[in-house]
Enzyme design. Structure first.
Site: not given
Length: 484
Positions: A74, A77, A226, A462
């Site tokens: 995603d 990571d 999430y 990120e």
């Protein structure tokens, strides 16, 4: 009446800066799609262009005796979270449906990026009857490590929802992704398209029949990463809207009506789909002249009035440099998603010569386009610090992004595994990342238009698949030479 379009251009400092500057949108479009190759999980193909990545996650699903290889990590990571991955796939598909004819040679790459997502989502939906797999990898353990996806030695736990542990939100988003993609491949690969649509219908039925939030079923495996904070009603509306567009079956129209009115948000994201559903459904009111969808057109326009900077009902902050500012963590995810809706609603308006009002101000399509272009240009470097927030684009861009694979030596140069803790020396280093994740859009600047470019500042540094996916549409729009 006064046209807000002129008010926006003449009286707002947000939109007067660098009016003549046009970044190379076609280059940005190409790079925004190339980024997805850097996020791939599974066995990489021979034509893989991001050569510092290698195959990874090749045993994913094995703990549940199924094949769940493929898909996308995603963000920075090594986890596959299907909720945002499905949204990413839906937005890539919507971008391609609306702007594919403007993509030129990038249409092929857009289809490839969608298919990498849908091939995996099909496995998740079809592997075990009565189950939908919704993720691979233990996020709580993974986030304690700083290692390349090729080296993963953390548990590749498999997560699923079922009739006894429902997940209407993740299921309906998966259905939306498969239904939207089925239209992308309708002519390019009819057989694949039919498989996507048949699976979408089944997964949507599962979402409707067994209602519940996946956050309640999976708790700490998906939260706080999430969580479905907005509940699952928005996904049911969104999924049904996509299946209605793909099938024209009145069953889905009746389902949407049965859900009643939704929230009136001023945001659009992987979690809250209401605004996207309103714009998608308003297409039927505007393009098909179907009065049954008038309420969604009104809801879409109420949303636009909350976004436009000089609207009397605006609830959207803008930085001094002109960037939409919604939330401190990964703000650009909201900017790209909302910019997609602005551009797309303006497209519908232009094709029907439609205007609407915010208070006493008449809104013409170019009012939306001018705000959209401002956001696109800001992200591509037209901002106070002249920083492009797309990696590898422009003269100045983020060099120390929060991304494991990008920050560690390429597997091609150092095949020896680094282990869970072996990468933290690179994490804390001030050196630029050795591998440039071309096309990645990071979380973005702070409220003061500043960007420290620090690897540990994940809320700003990120990248994420869903930030890029929503940006593809507006980039294709402006790459075709259409400006405010």
């Amino acid at each position: 009446m006064t046209s807000l379009f002129f008010l926006v251009l003449l009286s707002s400092p947000l939109l007067t800066r660098n009016v003549e500057a046009n970044p190379n949108y076609r280059e940005a479009l190409s790079k925004s799609l190339l980024f997805f190759q850097g996020q791939r999980s599974g066995r990489l193909p021979r034509d893989q262009q991001v050569s510092w990545r290698a195959s990874s996650g090749l045993s994913d699903g094995s703990t549940a005796h199924v094949d769940l290889t493929g898909g996308y990590y995603d963000a920075g990571d090594n986890i596959k979270f299907n909720f945002p991955m499905a949204f990413t796939t839906t937005m890539l598909s919507w971008s391609t449906l609306e702007y594919g004819k403007r993509m030129g040679p990038e249409l092929k790459n857009a289809r490839e990026s969608i298919r990498w997502g849908t091939d995996y989502l099909l496995k998740c939906a079809r592997a075990t009857p009565g189950k939908l797999y919704v993720g691979v990898g233990d996020p709580n353990v993974d986030h304690k490590c700083w290692e390349r996806p090729e080296d993963m030695d953390t548990p590749r736990t498999v997560y699923s929802v079922s009739s006894s542990n429902p997940g209407s939100d993740v299921a309906a988003e998966t259905a939306a992704a498969l239904a939207a993609a089925s239209m992308v491949f309708r002519k390019a690969d009819p057989r694949y398209s039919r498989l996507l649509l048949a699976t979408a219908k089944n997964v949507m039925q599962f979402a409707i029949q067994y209602r519940g939030a996946y956050s309640d079923s999976l708790s700490s495996s998906v939260c706080p990463f999430y969580c479905s904070y907005s509940g699952y009603k928005d996904e049911l509306m969104w999924g049904a809207a996509w299946l209605l567009r793909a099938t024209n079956n009145p069953y889905y129209e009746n389902l949407i009506k049965s859900l009643g009115g939704g929230d009136q948000p001023d945001i659009f994201s992987w979690d809250n789909k209401y605004a996207g559903a309103y714009v998608l459904l308003s297409r039927r009111a505007l393009l098909n002249k179907d009065s049954n969808f008038e309420q969604y057109k009104q809801a879409a326009e109420n949303f636009m009035c909350k976004i436009l900077p000089n609207s009397p009902s605006s609830s959207t902050q803008y930085t001094q440099g002109g960037l939409m500012y919604k939330l401190p963590q990964s703000n650009l995810q909201y900017v790209t998603a909302i910019t997609f809706l602005l551009t797309t609603y303006a497209k519908y308006m232009k094709s029907t010569k439609h205007t609407f009002t915010c208070g006493n101000s008449v809104i013409v399509p170019d009012a939306l386009i001018s705000v959209s272009k401002q956001q696109v240009d800001y992200i591509l470097g037209e901002n106070p610090i002249k920083m492009s927030y797309m990696v590898g684009f422009g003269q100045s861009f983020p060099k120390r992004i929060h991304h494991r694979a990008s920050s560690l030596p390429s597997h091609a140069l150092l095949s020896k595994p680094l282990g869970c803790n072996g990468g933290f020396q690179s994490f804390y280093s001030q050196n630029p990342n050795p591998n440039v994740l071309t096309g990645a859009i990071v979380g973005g600047p702070n409220q003061s238009d500043g960007y420290p470019d620090q690897r540990d500042d994940y809320s700003h540094s990120e990248p994420a698949t869903y930030i890029n996916a929503a940006f593809v549409g507006p980039l294709a729009y402006f790459a075709a030479g259409i400006s405010a």
